[in-house]
Write a protein that holds these residues in place. Structure first.
Motif, PDB file in Angstrom:
ATOM      1  N   ASP A  19       0.850  -1.184   0.000  1.00  0.00           N
ATOM      2  CA  ASP A  19       0.000   0.000   0.000  1.00  0.00           C
ATOM      3  C   ASP A  19       0.889   1.238   0.000  1.00  0.00           C
ATOM      4  OD1 ASP A  19       0.705   0.814   2.713  1.00  0.00           O
ATOM      5  OD2 ASP A  19      -0.586  -0.791   3.406  1.00  0.00           O
ATOM      6  N   THR A  20       0.273   2.397  -0.096  1.00  0.00           N
ATOM      7  CA  THR A  20       1.019   3.660  -0.159  1.00  0.00           C
ATOM      8  C   THR A  20       0.891   4.449   1.140  1.00  0.00           C
ATOM      9  OG1 THR A  20      -0.907   4.713  -1.204  1.00  0.00           O
ATOM     10  CG2 THR A  20       0.800   3.835  -2.662  1.00  0.00           C
ATOM     11  N   ASP A  41      -3.024  13.575  -2.352  1.00  0.00           N
ATOM     12  CA  ASP A  41      -3.585  12.823  -3.470  1.00  0.00           C
ATOM     13  C   ASP A  41      -2.743  12.986  -4.732  1.00  0.00           C
ATOM     14  OD1 ASP A  41      -5.644  11.888  -1.919  1.00  0.00           O
ATOM     15  OD2 ASP A  41      -7.106  13.372  -2.611  1.00  0.00           O
ATOM     16  N   ASP A  47      -0.776   5.823  -7.522  1.00  0.00           N
ATOM     17  CA  ASP A  47      -1.527   4.578  -7.394  1.00  0.00           C
ATOM     18  C   ASP A  47      -0.590   3.409  -7.686  1.00  0.00           C
ATOM     19  OD1 ASP A  47      -3.957   5.844  -6.818  1.00  0.00           O
ATOM     20  OD2 ASP A  47      -4.406   6.121  -8.952  1.00  0.00           O
ATOM     21  N   GLN A  92       4.805   4.460 -12.233  1.00  0.00           N
ATOM     22  CA  GLN A  92       3.656   4.693 -13.105  1.00  0.00           C
ATOM     23  C   GLN A  92       3.921   4.240 -14.537  1.00  0.00           C
ATOM     24  OE1 GLN A  92       3.111   8.901 -12.486  1.00  0.00           O
ATOM     25  NE2 GLN A  92       1.691   8.585 -10.788  1.00  0.00           N
TER      26      GLN A  92
END
Length: 323
Positions: A127-128, A153, A158, A276
């Motif tokens: 997870d982050t 955010d 992600d 990413q």
């Protein structure tokens, strides 16, 4: 019918029927004179329904909710959605584990111990959380929660659901970097010097607009240049510091930003870019593009610090201090 006959017709064991009965999922119609459980004909369909739902590994509370729902109701759909989400999460966790194992298997033997230490520190499933906590620590305390969460955010990437071995290693490096309390303390102090004591909301809202404009320029392959993006960038700092956006202010701003630069933030943004798989420019890359444009447009160029590289539009992974 007796418990044995019911179990045979439903294709389950007598022990299973007894368990569901004890859990209240399968009502007993009556007991025989000898105390044996007797079931009505409707128990067979109910038992088959329990069997089918449990075959999907549905927890007993959800099974009970589905059984009590009206035919054609939303209970089954909601339960299936929950099961799909759980299975999808488990599959993603397995893909991350596979990617980590492949990365270790493909690494040279001399590098495996250090790599194992980083991959082993990554939460399972990954997870982050460490990245979000890092940004919440380094942002000004008096920043409103709305603005703070918007920055978090934008700064936290992600995670891919089906990572490559390289992405698993990148995620582990990001986690290690963001978990460094000394790094967070240094960035927090640097941010405190850069943001000043003015209107933080106007500063951060303005920077968000400037980064969006700068990222669009960078993605379009445009070299750092004066224009709307740079004006928004310098203007945000001027408003935040309660000063006018003059050529002299821009020279001082450039000097201040460069003095607060931390190469570890550049590493953070490069890792985000790699995680990413390329794609649009990161916020850190947009910041670096704007700082390079500020250096080009300053009437009296501020002295470059050692290791301060020029940013080109082709370097989408570039990044430096994000204030």
């Amino acid at each position: 019918m007796g418990i044995g006959e019911l179990a045979r017709l439903a294709g389950v064991s007598v022990k299973t029927v007894r368990f569901y009965s004890d859990e209240g999922l399968l009502p007993i119609a009556e007991r025989s004179s000898g105390g044996h459980r007797r079931y009505g004909r409707q128990a067979l369909e109910r038992l088959r329904g329990i069997r089918d739902l449990r075959a999907l590994e549905m927890p007993l509370p959800e099974v009970a909710a589905v059984l009590e729902d009206e035919p054609g109701g939303t209970g089954l759909a909601a339960a299936l959605t929950a099961r799909l989400a759980e299975v999808s999460g488990r599959l993603s966790a397995l893909r991350w584990r596979e990617a980590a194992l492949r990365a270790l298997a493909e690494a040279p033997g001399s590098e495996r111990p250090a790599l194992l230490r980083q991959l082993g520190a990554l939460p399972q499933p990954p997870d982050t959380g460490a990245l979000a906590r890092f940004w919440r620590r380094v942002l000004p305390v008096r920043l409103p929660s709305r603005v703070r969460e918007a920055v978090v955010d934008a700064a936290v990437p992600d995670l891919p659901r089906d990572p490559t071995p390289g992405q698993a290693v990148t995620a582990a490096r990001l986690h290690t970097l963001a978990s460094d309390s000394g790094f967070a303390a240094d960035v927090r102090r640097a941010n405190g010097r850069t943001v000043g004591r003015g209107d933080l909301v106007r500063l951060y809202d303005g920077l968000g607009n400037a980064y969006a404009l700068g990222a669009a320029k960078l993605d379009a392959g445009i070299e750092p240049e004066p224009g709307e993006a740079l004006d928004a960038f310098a203007g945000a700092f001027a408003q935040g510091h309660g000063e006018a956006d003059t050529p002299e202010f821009r020279v001082g701003l450039l000097t201040m930003i460069r003095a607060s630069d931390d190469p570890r933030l550049g590493l953070y943004w490069r890792l985000v870019h790699d995680l990413q798989g390329g794609g649009p420019a990161t916020m850190g890359a947009a910041h670096a593009w704007l700082v390079a444009g500020l250096a080009c447009s300053a009437p009296t160029p501020a002295p470059a610090l050692p290791g301060h590289a020029r940013v080109s539009a082709s370097d989408g992974a570039a990044g430096e201090q994000w204030t």
